[in-house]
Motif scaffolding. Structure first.
Motif, PDB file in Angstrom:
ATOM      1  N   LYS A  88       0.835  -1.211   0.000  1.00 32.61           N
ATOM      2  CA  LYS A  88       0.000   0.000   0.000  1.00 32.61           C
ATOM      3  C   LYS A  88       0.864   1.253   0.000  1.00 32.61           C
ATOM      4  O   LYS A  88       0.581   2.213  -0.726  1.00 32.61           O
ATOM      5  N   ILE A  89       1.918   1.238   0.807  1.00 36.18           N
ATOM      6  CA  ILE A  89       2.842   2.371   0.853  1.00 36.18           C
ATOM      7  C   ILE A  89       3.501   2.560  -0.502  1.00 36.18           C
ATOM      8  O   ILE A  89       3.631   3.680  -0.999  1.00 36.18           O
ATOM      9  N   THR A  90       3.907   1.454  -1.120  1.00 30.61           N
ATOM     10  CA  THR A  90       4.544   1.508  -2.437  1.00 30.61           C
ATOM     11  C   THR A  90       3.587   2.065  -3.474  1.00 30.61           C
ATOM     12  O   THR A  90       3.958   2.936  -4.274  1.00 30.61           O
ATOM     13  N   GLU A  91       2.364   1.578  -3.474  1.00 32.71           N
ATOM     14  CA  GLU A  91       1.362   2.052  -4.431  1.00 32.71           C
ATOM     15  C   GLU A  91       1.143   3.559  -4.261  1.00 32.71           C
ATOM     16  O   GLU A  91       1.076   4.302  -5.257  1.00 32.71           O
ATOM     17  N   ASN A  92       1.067   4.015  -3.035  1.00 36.95           N
ATOM     18  CA  ASN A  92       0.881   5.435  -2.743  1.00 36.95           C
ATOM     19  C   ASN A  92       2.093   6.241  -3.217  1.00 36.95           C
ATOM     20  O   ASN A  92       1.941   7.295  -3.849  1.00 36.95           O
ATOM     21  N   LYS A  93       3.278   5.740  -2.921  1.00 37.28           N
ATOM     22  CA  LYS A  93       4.508   6.431  -3.326  1.00 37.28           C
ATOM     23  C   LYS A  93       4.609   6.523  -4.850  1.00 37.28           C
ATOM     24  O   LYS A  93       4.959   7.568  -5.386  1.00 37.28           O
ATOM     25  N   LEU A  94       4.296   5.437  -5.528  1.00 38.63           N
ATOM     26  CA  LEU A  94       4.352   5.437  -6.990  1.00 38.63           C
ATOM     27  C   LEU A  94       3.339   6.409  -7.588  1.00 38.63           C
ATOM     28  O   LEU A  94       3.630   7.087  -8.578  1.00 38.63           O
ATOM     29  N   SER A  95       2.166   6.485  -6.999  1.00 33.72           N
ATOM     30  CA  SER A  95       1.134   7.373  -7.536  1.00 33.72           C
ATOM     31  C   SER A  95       1.505   8.851  -7.365  1.00 33.72           C
ATOM     32  O   SER A  95       1.032   9.701  -8.116  1.00 33.72           O
TER      33      SER A  95
END
Length: 116
Positions: free
Chosen positions: A31-38
């Motif tokens: 979830k953190i990765t998805e948020n960071k990528l977005s």
């Protein structure tokens, strides 16, 4: 016999509890990765394939202990042509989001510093 069954069930319960905790941790990392990528400005004006490849490499980073993924593996996972993956990888390397290790085959991985 009851002692054996109780001990065996306790071992199973303990293992399931540990696995549940590890899965929750991995889900949170994704979830953190998805948020960071977005929110990454280097990916904002890019096609979705860039974020998709970064997310695949992040999953590889968190779940697998190998050196990374090859162009061929990334193409198979993402259902894209190797040519498309090569172009995407080249640009991700240029903006310092990923690392390359080796030659023939080269392995690509998300930069460890990306998550700091």
């Amino acid at each position: 016999m009851n002692c054996f069954i109780e001990s065996f069930l306790e071992i199973i319960l303990e293992t399931l509890s540990k696995m549940s905790g590890e899965l929750k941790e991995k889900i949170e990392l994704l979830k953190i990765t998805e948020n960071k990528l977005s929110k990454d400005y280097r990916l904002k004006d890019k096609d979705a394939i860039y974020g998709h490849i970064m997310f695949i490499l992040a999953q590889n980073h968190f779940f697998v202990t190998e050196n990374g993924l090859t162009i061929k593996e990334l193409a198979e996972i993402s259902n894209k042509s190797e040519m498309t993956i090569r172009k995407t990888i080249k640009e991700l390397l240029q903006v310092s989001l990923i690392d390359k290790k080796g030659e023939k085959p080269a392995y690509y991985s998300i930069r460890r510093k990306y998550f700091e």
